[in-house]
Design a protein around this motif. Structure first.
Motif, short mmCIF file in Angstrom:
data_model
loop_
_atom_site.label_atom_id
_atom_site.label_comp_id
_atom_site.label_asym_id
_atom_site.label_seq_id
_atom_site.Cartn_x
_atom_site.Cartn_y
_atom_site.Cartn_z
N TRP A 35 33.03 -24.19 8.23
CA TRP A 35 31.89 -23.69 8.98
C TRP A 35 31.54 -24.57 10.17
O TRP A 35 31.68 -25.79 10.13
CB TRP A 35 30.67 -23.57 8.07
CG TRP A 35 30.82 -22.51 7.03
CD1 TRP A 35 31.23 -22.69 5.74
CD2 TRP A 35 30.62 -21.11 7.19
NE1 TRP A 35 31.29 -21.49 5.07
CE2 TRP A 35 30.92 -20.49 5.95
CE3 TRP A 35 30.22 -20.32 8.26
CZ2 TRP A 35 30.81 -19.12 5.75
CZ3 TRP A 35 30.12 -18.94 8.07
CH2 TRP A 35 30.41 -18.36 6.82
N SER A 36 31.04 -23.91 11.22
CA SER A 36 30.49 -24.60 12.38
C SER A 36 29.34 -23.76 12.93
O SER A 36 29.27 -22.55 12.67
CB SER A 36 31.56 -24.79 13.46
OG SER A 36 32.04 -23.53 13.92
N GLY A 37 28.46 -24.41 13.67
CA GLY A 37 27.36 -23.69 14.30
C GLY A 37 26.43 -23.01 13.31
O GLY A 37 25.79 -22.01 13.64
N CYS A 50 32.77 -19.08 10.80
CA CYS A 50 33.71 -19.47 9.74
C CYS A 50 35.14 -19.39 10.26
O CYS A 50 35.57 -18.33 10.76
CB CYS A 50 33.55 -18.57 8.52
SG CYS A 50 34.54 -19.07 7.10
N LYS A 51 35.87 -20.48 10.15
CA LYS A 51 37.25 -20.52 10.61
C LYS A 51 38.13 -19.67 9.70
O LYS A 51 38.10 -19.80 8.48
CB LYS A 51 37.77 -21.96 10.61
CG LYS A 51 39.21 -22.10 11.10
CD LYS A 51 39.62 -23.55 11.18
CE LYS A 51 41.08 -23.69 11.58
NZ LYS A 51 41.40 -22.99 12.84
N THR A 96 23.84 -29.31 6.68
CA THR A 96 24.75 -28.49 7.48
C THR A 96 24.05 -27.27 8.05
O THR A 96 24.31 -26.86 9.19
CB THR A 96 25.96 -28.06 6.63
OG1 THR A 96 26.63 -29.22 6.15
CG2 THR A 96 26.94 -27.22 7.44
#
Length: 447
Positions: A35-37, A50-51, A96
């Motif tokens: 996960w990012s952002g 999600c990558k 996170t």
């Protein structure tokens, strides 16, 4: 109603999963790695990237006030594994998923939801203002009532033939004749009668003691037939119940009731054609218990999802009928928050009295929602039972619940001590759905 920092538990998140495979896949995405952002806000929105296997990450957004979900992945499941993973991350990792400004891509979807909700409200107001042709509606209702009456009369003849030939003839005839009779009830536009006929057809192959069960259920079908044939002479609340039981649907038209509704339990049942989701709510201020029903086509989970253990500030619109608990979910006034205390309960004797009173209003009622307080889960000769702490009386656990994992969860929560248990109690016994203890104040789902 939403509070900063108040987040769901992992169990409440996983209760949203449409199937076991989604639950497993979502659990794998519940850590910060892919996960990012990610972020959330006080209005109940949770978002993140999600990558995946492609070059672009999946954009995932959840409105916990629905809950509702949006993800750029191609999955047809709702919620998808990415939405479940995001909610698990939100539930367990505040570092996170911090409070933040909603990004443009997520805000666009949220704004669309707000717009559609406003348009739906305006459309509903416009529809209620329109006057339909009452004479045409009356003629349609009379034609359908005539078909149902013909179907009920035919069903009475079928029951008469059954008793005249003896119950043993039901086993010899097989299921085909019952299915044919059920199809005739469908043609008569009486789906409620059709469902009961199919249940009758399944009884002869249900194991030892089936003649007694067949006679009992036949008597209830006979009672429903007679009630429909004399429905105009019944008190209106009971008449409304009879119409519902034969399959005549009516919209929820009662006055809206706003309260802080505790979500006590939610579970799905499937018959091969449709999945039915039952959600039990309890009003903290009004003390009312309500049932929400939602439906999904075979293989697809119903859209409405309210995990047990949450509380929502919302309006419910009840249906009519004697002893009816069903309602529709209306406007919500904030995101759900965890339940702080279980609903008030009573003794096993109180549960018996409540079910008996409900049967007077609706003789075809299989069970009634009750909350037991201060009971202990103990083994019995033929299964389990929930006994009052003083040992004076107990309720047997229904045979259908004996093989469920939730029963062992209940025994673990109880640990030989008194607990509060919510469930459905009827002539087959008690089906536990949720539990609370002094050592485990959060809701433990048993479905």
């Amino acid at each position: 109603m939403n509070q900063q920092g108040v987040r769901w538990t992992a169990e409440q998140v996983l209760a949203l999963a449409p199937d076991a495979a989604s639950r497993k896949a979502g659990s794998k995405l519940g850590s910060a790695g892919p996960w990012s952002g990610a972020g959330s806000n006080g209005s109940g929105a949770v978002w993140g990237l999600c990558k995946g296997s492609g070059s672009k990450p999946y954009q995932t957004i959840v409105d916990t006030a629905g809950p509702a979900y949006k993800c750029s992945c191609p999955s047809r499941k709702f919620p998808c594994k990415h939405a479940l993973g995001l909610l698990l991350l939100w539930a367990g990792d505040e570092e996170t998923v911090r409070d933040a400004e909603v990004p443009a891509w997520a805000d666009e979807w949220l704004a669309g939801r707000r717009k559609r909700a406003a348009e739906k409200e305006q459309w509903g107001a416009g529809q209620s203002a329109k006057t339909a042709d009452p004479e045409a509606a009356r003629r349609r209702a009379e034609r359908r009532a005539g078909r149902i009456t013909a179907g009920a009369t035919e069903l009475e003849q079928r029951l008469t033939d059954l008793l005249r030939g003896g119950l043993a003839s039901a086993e010899q005839a097989g299921y085909g004749l019952w299915e044919e009779t059920a199809a005739r009830m469908v043609d008569a536009q009486a789906p409620g009668l059709a469902g009961r006929v199919r249940e009758l057809g399944a009884i002869p192959g249900s194991g030892p003691g089936w003649p007694v069960r067949l006679l009992e259920e036949s008597a209830l079908v006979h009672l429903l037939d007679l009630a429909w044939l004399e429905v105009d002479r019944l008190p209106e609340p009971l008449a409304a119940t009879v119409r519902t039981r034969v399959g005549l649907t009516a919209p929820a038209e009662g006055p809206a009731v706003r309260d802080d509704w505790l979500v006590l339990a939610q579970y799905d049942t499937a018959d091969g054609k449709i999945t039915t989701r039952r959600t039990w709510l309890h009003g903290r201020e009004t003390g009312r218990t309500a049932l929400l029903l939602s439906f999904g086509a075979a293989g697809r989970a119903p859209q409405l999802a309210l995990p047990a253990g949450l509380m929502i500030d919302a309006e419910l619109v009840p249906y009519g009928g004697a002893g009816q608990l069903r309602a529709d979910l209306g406007e919500q006034f904030g995101a759900p928050v965890p339940i702080k205390a279980p609903p008030p309960g009573g003794s096993t004797a109180d549960a018996l009295a409540a079910y008996g009173a409900a049967l007077r209003e609706d003789p075809w009622l299989d069970s009634w929602p009750v909350t037991l307080s201060g009971v202990v889960a103990v083994p019995a000769d033929d299964g389990w039972q929930l006994a009052d702490a003083d040992g004076q009386s107990a309720l047997p656990v229904a045979p259908a619940a004996l093989s469920r994992p939730g029963l062992w969860k209940l025994a673990a929560v109880s640990g030989g001590g008194p607990v509060t248990v919510f469930g459905e109690f009827g002539h087959r016994g008690f089906v536990p759905l949720a539990a609370w203890s002094e050592e485990t104040p959060e809701t433990v789902t048993l479905t």
